[in-house]
Design an enzyme around this catalytic site. Structure first.
Site, PDB file in Angstrom:
ATOM      1  N   ASP A  97       4.975   1.634   9.127  1.00  8.19           N
ATOM      2  CA  ASP A  97       6.424   1.799   9.003  1.00  8.19           C
ATOM      3  C   ASP A  97       7.049   1.844  10.402  1.00  8.19           C
ATOM      4  O   ASP A  97       6.722   2.720  11.204  1.00  8.19           O
ATOM      5  CB  ASP A  97       6.747   3.117   8.274  1.00  8.19           C
ATOM      6  CG  ASP A  97       8.240   3.274   8.089  1.00  8.19           C
ATOM      7  OD1 ASP A  97       8.798   2.567   7.228  1.00  8.19           O
ATOM      8  OD2 ASP A  97       8.870   4.083   8.822  1.00  8.19           O
ATOM      9  N   HIS A 104      18.768   1.127   7.666  1.00  7.66           N
ATOM     10  CA  HIS A 104      18.201   2.425   8.029  1.00  7.66           C
ATOM     11  C   HIS A 104      19.020   3.618   7.503  1.00  7.66           C
ATOM     12  O   HIS A 104      18.466   4.601   7.045  1.00  7.66           O
ATOM     13  CB  HIS A 104      18.071   2.497   9.558  1.00  7.66           C
ATOM     14  CG  HIS A 104      17.030   3.436  10.041  1.00  7.66           C
ATOM     15  ND1 HIS A 104      16.253   3.200  11.150  1.00  7.66           N
ATOM     16  CD2 HIS A 104      16.622   4.642   9.585  1.00  7.66           C
ATOM     17  CE1 HIS A 104      15.414   4.213  11.342  1.00  7.66           C
ATOM     18  NE2 HIS A 104      15.628   5.100  10.407  1.00  7.66           N
ATOM     19  N   GLY A 111       1.027   4.700   4.244  1.00 10.03           N
ATOM     20  CA  GLY A 111       1.243   3.952   5.489  1.00 10.03           C
ATOM     21  C   GLY A 111       1.355   4.891   6.683  1.00 10.03           C
ATOM     22  O   GLY A 111       1.402   6.122   6.526  1.00 10.03           O
ATOM     23  N   LEU A 112       1.420   4.290   7.855  1.00  6.29           N
ATOM     24  CA  LEU A 112       1.539   5.063   9.102  1.00  6.29           C
ATOM     25  C   LEU A 112       2.995   5.119   9.543  1.00  6.29           C
ATOM     26  O   LEU A 112       3.624   4.072   9.734  1.00  6.29           O
ATOM     27  CB  LEU A 112       0.705   4.397  10.206  1.00  6.29           C
ATOM     28  CG  LEU A 112       0.753   5.105  11.569  1.00  6.29           C
ATOM     29  CD1 LEU A 112      -0.087   6.389  11.545  1.00  6.29           C
ATOM     30  CD2 LEU A 112       0.249   4.180  12.690  1.00  6.29           C
ATOM     31  N   GLY A 113       3.530   6.322   9.734  1.00  2.00           N
ATOM     32  CA  GLY A 113       4.857   6.482  10.318  1.00  2.00           C
ATOM     33  C   GLY A 113       4.778   6.325  11.828  1.00  2.00           C
ATOM     34  O   GLY A 113       3.756   6.651  12.440  1.00  2.00           O
ATOM     35  N   LYS A 130      13.354  -1.549  10.114  1.00  2.00           N
ATOM     36  CA  LYS A 130      14.685  -1.127   9.659  1.00  2.00           C
ATOM     37  C   LYS A 130      15.768  -1.591  10.625  1.00  2.00           C
ATOM     38  O   LYS A 130      15.589  -1.535  11.854  1.00  2.00           O
ATOM     39  CB  LYS A 130      14.749   0.407   9.545  1.00  2.00           C
ATOM     40  CG  LYS A 130      13.553   0.994   8.807  1.00  2.00           C
ATOM     41  CD  LYS A 130      13.629   2.490   8.611  1.00  2.00           C
ATOM     42  CE  LYS A 130      12.268   3.033   8.206  1.00  2.00           C
ATOM     43  NZ  LYS A 130      11.432   3.463   9.346  1.00  2.00           N
ATOM     44  N   PRO A 137       0.845  -1.196   0.000  1.00  2.00           N
ATOM     45  CA  PRO A 137       0.000   0.000   0.000  1.00  2.00           C
ATOM     46  C   PRO A 137       0.883   1.249   0.000  1.00  2.00           C
ATOM     47  O   PRO A 137       1.821   1.351   0.802  1.00  2.00           O
ATOM     48  CB  PRO A 137      -0.795  -0.123   1.306  1.00  2.00           C
ATOM     49  CG  PRO A 137      -0.735  -1.575   1.654  1.00  2.00           C
ATOM     50  CD  PRO A 137       0.578  -2.073   1.139  1.00  2.00           C
ATOM     51  N   ALA A 138       0.610   2.174  -0.920  1.00  2.00           N
ATOM     52  CA  ALA A 138       1.485   3.343  -1.053  1.00  2.00           C
ATOM     53  C   ALA A 138       1.367   4.275   0.143  1.00  2.00           C
ATOM     54  O   ALA A 138       2.259   5.084   0.396  1.00  2.00           O
ATOM     55  CB  ALA A 138       1.145   4.090  -2.335  1.00  2.00           C
ATOM     56  N   TYR A 192      13.265   3.255  16.886  1.00  2.00           N
ATOM     57  CA  TYR A 192      12.161   4.090  17.387  1.00  2.00           C
ATOM     58  C   TYR A 192      11.756   3.679  18.805  1.00  2.00           C
ATOM     59  O   TYR A 192      11.020   4.400  19.477  1.00  2.00           O
ATOM     60  CB  TYR A 192      10.947   4.043  16.448  1.00  2.00           C
ATOM     61  CG  TYR A 192      11.219   4.525  15.034  1.00  2.00           C
ATOM     62  CD1 TYR A 192      12.366   5.250  14.730  1.00  2.00           C
ATOM     63  CD2 TYR A 192      10.336   4.253  13.988  1.00  2.00           C
ATOM     64  CE1 TYR A 192      12.640   5.678  13.433  1.00  2.00           C
ATOM     65  CE2 TYR A 192      10.593   4.688  12.694  1.00  2.00           C
ATOM     66  CZ  TYR A 192      11.747   5.390  12.420  1.00  2.00           C
ATOM     67  OH  TYR A 192      12.004   5.818  11.144  1.00  2.00           O
TER      68      TYR A 192
HETATM   69  P1  NDP Z   1       5.884  13.809   9.365  1.00  2.00           P
HETATM   70  O1  NDP Z   1       6.265  14.690   8.243  1.00  2.00           O
HETATM   71  O2  NDP Z   1       5.039  12.628   9.134  1.00  2.00           O
HETATM   72  O3  NDP Z   1       5.240  14.752  10.467  1.00  2.00           O
HETATM   73  C1  NDP Z   1       4.757  14.269  11.685  1.00  2.00           C
HETATM   74  C2  NDP Z   1       4.182  15.463  12.443  1.00  2.00           C
HETATM   75  O4  NDP Z   1       3.034  15.966  11.757  1.00  2.00           O
HETATM   76  C3  NDP Z   1       3.725  15.112  13.831  1.00  2.00           C
HETATM   77  O5  NDP Z   1       3.973  16.234  14.650  1.00  2.00           O
HETATM   78  C4  NDP Z   1       2.219  14.918  13.677  1.00  2.00           C
HETATM   79  O6  NDP Z   1       1.576  15.214  14.895  1.00  2.00           O
HETATM   80  C5  NDP Z   1       1.903  15.954  12.634  1.00  2.00           C
HETATM   81  N1  NDP Z   1       0.740  15.627  11.783  1.00  2.00           N
HETATM   82  C6  NDP Z   1       0.304  14.431  11.353  1.00  2.00           C
HETATM   83  N2  NDP Z   1      -0.741  14.560  10.526  1.00  2.00           N
HETATM   84  C7  NDP Z   1      -1.005  15.880  10.433  1.00  2.00           C
HETATM   85  C8  NDP Z   1      -1.966  16.634   9.722  1.00  2.00           C
HETATM   86  N3  NDP Z   1      -2.878  16.080   8.919  1.00  2.00           N
HETATM   87  N4  NDP Z   1      -1.947  17.995   9.878  1.00  2.00           N
HETATM   88  C9  NDP Z   1      -1.021  18.594  10.679  1.00  2.00           C
HETATM   89  N5  NDP Z   1      -0.074  17.925  11.361  1.00  2.00           N
HETATM   90  C10 NDP Z   1      -0.065  16.572  11.235  1.00  2.00           C
HETATM   91  O7  NDP Z   1       7.260  13.421  10.092  1.00  2.00           O
HETATM   92  P2  NDP Z   1       8.068  12.137  10.431  1.00  2.00           P
HETATM   93  O8  NDP Z   1       9.456  12.575  10.619  1.00  2.00           O
HETATM   94  O9  NDP Z   1       7.433  11.416  11.554  1.00  2.00           O
HETATM   95  O10 NDP Z   1       8.017  11.230   9.116  1.00  2.00           O
HETATM   96  C11 NDP Z   1       7.034  10.248   8.891  1.00  2.00           C
HETATM   97  C12 NDP Z   1       7.566   8.847   9.112  1.00  2.00           C
HETATM   98  O11 NDP Z   1       8.586   8.551   8.194  1.00  2.00           O
HETATM   99  C13 NDP Z   1       8.224   8.613  10.474  1.00  2.00           C
HETATM  100  O12 NDP Z   1       7.300   8.544  11.521  1.00  2.00           O
HETATM  101  C14 NDP Z   1       8.981   7.354  10.195  1.00  2.00           C
HETATM  102  O13 NDP Z   1       8.126   6.232  10.202  1.00  2.00           O
HETATM  103  C15 NDP Z   1       9.519   7.635   8.795  1.00  2.00           C
HETATM  104  N6  NDP Z   1      10.839   8.294   8.836  1.00  2.00           N
HETATM  105  C16 NDP Z   1      11.911   7.566   8.422  1.00  2.00           C
HETATM  106  C17 NDP Z   1      13.165   8.101   8.465  1.00  2.00           C
HETATM  107  C18 NDP Z   1      14.321   7.292   8.011  1.00  2.00           C
HETATM  108  O14 NDP Z   1      15.465   7.644   8.335  1.00  2.00           O
HETATM  109  N7  NDP Z   1      14.095   6.229   7.281  1.00  2.00           N
HETATM  110  C19 NDP Z   1      13.421   9.468   8.944  1.00  2.00           C
HETATM  111  C20 NDP Z   1      12.208  10.181   9.300  1.00  2.00           C
HETATM  112  C21 NDP Z   1      10.987   9.593   9.232  1.00  2.00           C
HETATM  113  P3  NDP Z   1       0.519  14.199  15.595  1.00  2.00           P
HETATM  114  O15 NDP Z   1       1.216  12.910  15.808  1.00  2.00           O
HETATM  115  O16 NDP Z   1       0.179  14.894  16.864  1.00  2.00           O
HETATM  116  O17 NDP Z   1      -0.642  14.114  14.647  1.00  2.00           O
HETATM  117  C1  1BO Z   2      17.848   9.206  13.234  1.00  2.00           C
HETATM  118  C2  1BO Z   2      16.450   9.415  12.735  1.00  2.00           C
HETATM  119  C3  1BO Z   2      15.839   8.181  12.251  1.00  2.00           C
HETATM  120  C4  1BO Z   2      14.446   8.371  11.826  1.00  2.00           C
HETATM  121  O1  1BO Z   2      14.062   7.289  11.019  1.00  2.00           O
END
Ligand code: NDP
Ligand code: 1BO
Length: 316
Positions: A43, A110, A16-18, A77, A13-14, A48
């Site tokens: 994800d 990762h 997903g939940l972070g 990861k 699924p394109a 984490y």
């Molecule tokens: P996002 O860009 O997904 O932003 C998350 C923030 O946005 C949280 O504060 C959340 O708050 C808020 N938010 C969520 N939905 C909304 C909305 N509709 N309107 C306004 N604010 C909103 O940041 P992430 O850095 O978490 O990236 C997403 C995912 O990607 C991560 O959780 C992780 O799974 C992955 N990731 C992977 C990385 C890697 O190194 N491979 C690095 C960074 C991320 P609230 O929870 O309160 O809704």
């Molecule tokens: C170090 C940041 C990792 C988020 O995926």
């Protein structure tokens, strides 16, 4: 729901939940709410620190008959301190045990950065291992073994630039099938996306909303606020949508996967509905014009004076 198709016809699924920064006490409800709402892709990552709680939510969703294992796509990861050959399978098994699963749909390296085994979070140059001493290709060999053992269905990488991908492609039996990297209108990564397309590597956009809940110490004082960009907020108003939904819809229209994080039940539901928002070619062009090559996750925490990594070497 849009999907990304893999060579063996598996479909991810394109949307997903972070789960990065989804705290203990929140993440259980977030995952359960998301799955009840219709999310089918979660994800995760060992670093984490919340895979046990996610595992409890998954187990309960299965036992309550909300979803079956086959209907879900679970990514995790390998953390940087488990790149050594002998550490990869134990780290993967720990993740499987924490998530209460027999297999992962996708397992990613990762970062293209290696840490000493005893170090979880880098604090000094001595914590790092150079890729000359522990190359990504060495770690990858065991990722390939994990596929053979049936512990993971697909393997890929995260935070890899073109050079690191080229190197891995040239040395691997199973080619990486995914690159998960930062991507949003301020940092679109068109070059890397097109490289990945040419090499049949899927692309997952992380930080699609600007990752605003990152720790303050990792934020620049003048960090631009993607969710408040006037082009995005005006477009959202015109479509009776929210800025977050426009950003998610943009990623889906680009043909990438996207994994917004939320622990708020209203936003979890709202983000899923982004899949129903149509963006015209003109909308896509307007959003594309916002690119400012701005990374929220700079990778600067890996870089020390005289250390094994530079920003150029990480993102090359
Ligand atoms: P996002 O860009 O997904 O932003 C998350 C923030 O946005 C949280 O504060 C959340 O708050 C808020 N938010 C969520 N939905 C909304 C909305 N509709 N309107 C306004 N604010 C909103 O940041 P992430 O850095 O978490 O990236 C997403 C995912 O990607 C991560 O959780 C992780 O799974 C992955 N990731 C992977 C990385 C890697 O190194 N491979 C690095 C960074 C991320 P609230 O929870 O309160 O809704
Ligand atoms: C170090 C940041 C990792 C988020 O995926």
């Amino acid at each position: 729901m849009r999907t990304l198709k893999f060579k063996n016809n598996d479909e991810m699924p394109a949307f997903g939940l972070g789960t990065w920064k989804s705290e203990s006490g929140d993440v259980y409800n977030a995952v359960k709410t998301a799955i009840k709402e219709g999310y089918r892709h979660i994800d995760c990552a060992a670093v984490y620190g919340n895979e046990k709680e996610i595992g409890e939510a998954l187990a309960e969703c299965f036992s309550e008959g909300i979803v079956t294992r086959k209907e879900l796509w679970i990514t995790s990861k390998l953390w940087c301190n488990a790149h050594a050959k002998e550490d990869v399978i134990p780290a993967l098994k720990q993740t499987l045990s924490d998530l209460q699963l027999d297999y992962l749909d996708l397992y990613l390296i990762h970062w293209p950065v290696a840490l000493k085994k005893e170090v979880m979070f880098v604090g000094a140059k001595e914590d790092l291992i150079s890729l000359d001493d522990l190359p990504n290709a060495t770690t990858w060999e065991v990722m390939e073994e994990a596929v053979g053992l049936g512990l993971v269905r697909h393997i890929g990488v995260s935070n890899f630039g073109k050079k690191a991908l080229e190197d891995l492609i040239s040395k691997s039996k199973i080619k990486p099938e995914m690159n998960q990297v930062e991507s949003h209108p301020y940092f679109q990564q068109e070059d890397l996306l097109s490289f990945c397309k040419d090499h049949h590597i899927h692309f997952t956009a992380y930080a699609p909303l600007g990752s605003s809940d990152r720790a303050e110490k990792f934020k620049a004082a003048d960090e631009p606020k993607l969710l408040e960009d006037p082009i995005i907020t005006d477009m959202a108003k015109s479509k009776n949508a929210t800025p977050g939904q426009v950003l998610i819809s943009w990623a889906l229209h680009r043909g990438t996967a996207v994994i917004p994080k939320s622990v708020n039940s209203g936003r979890i539901a709202q983000n899923l509905q982004a899949g129903a928002i149509h963006l015209s070619d003109d909308d896509m062009k307007k959003i594309a014009s916002l690119d400012k090559n701005y990374r929220y996750l700079t990778g600067g925490h890996w870089v020390f004076e005289g250390g094994a990594y530079t920003l150029e070497s990480i993102w090359a």
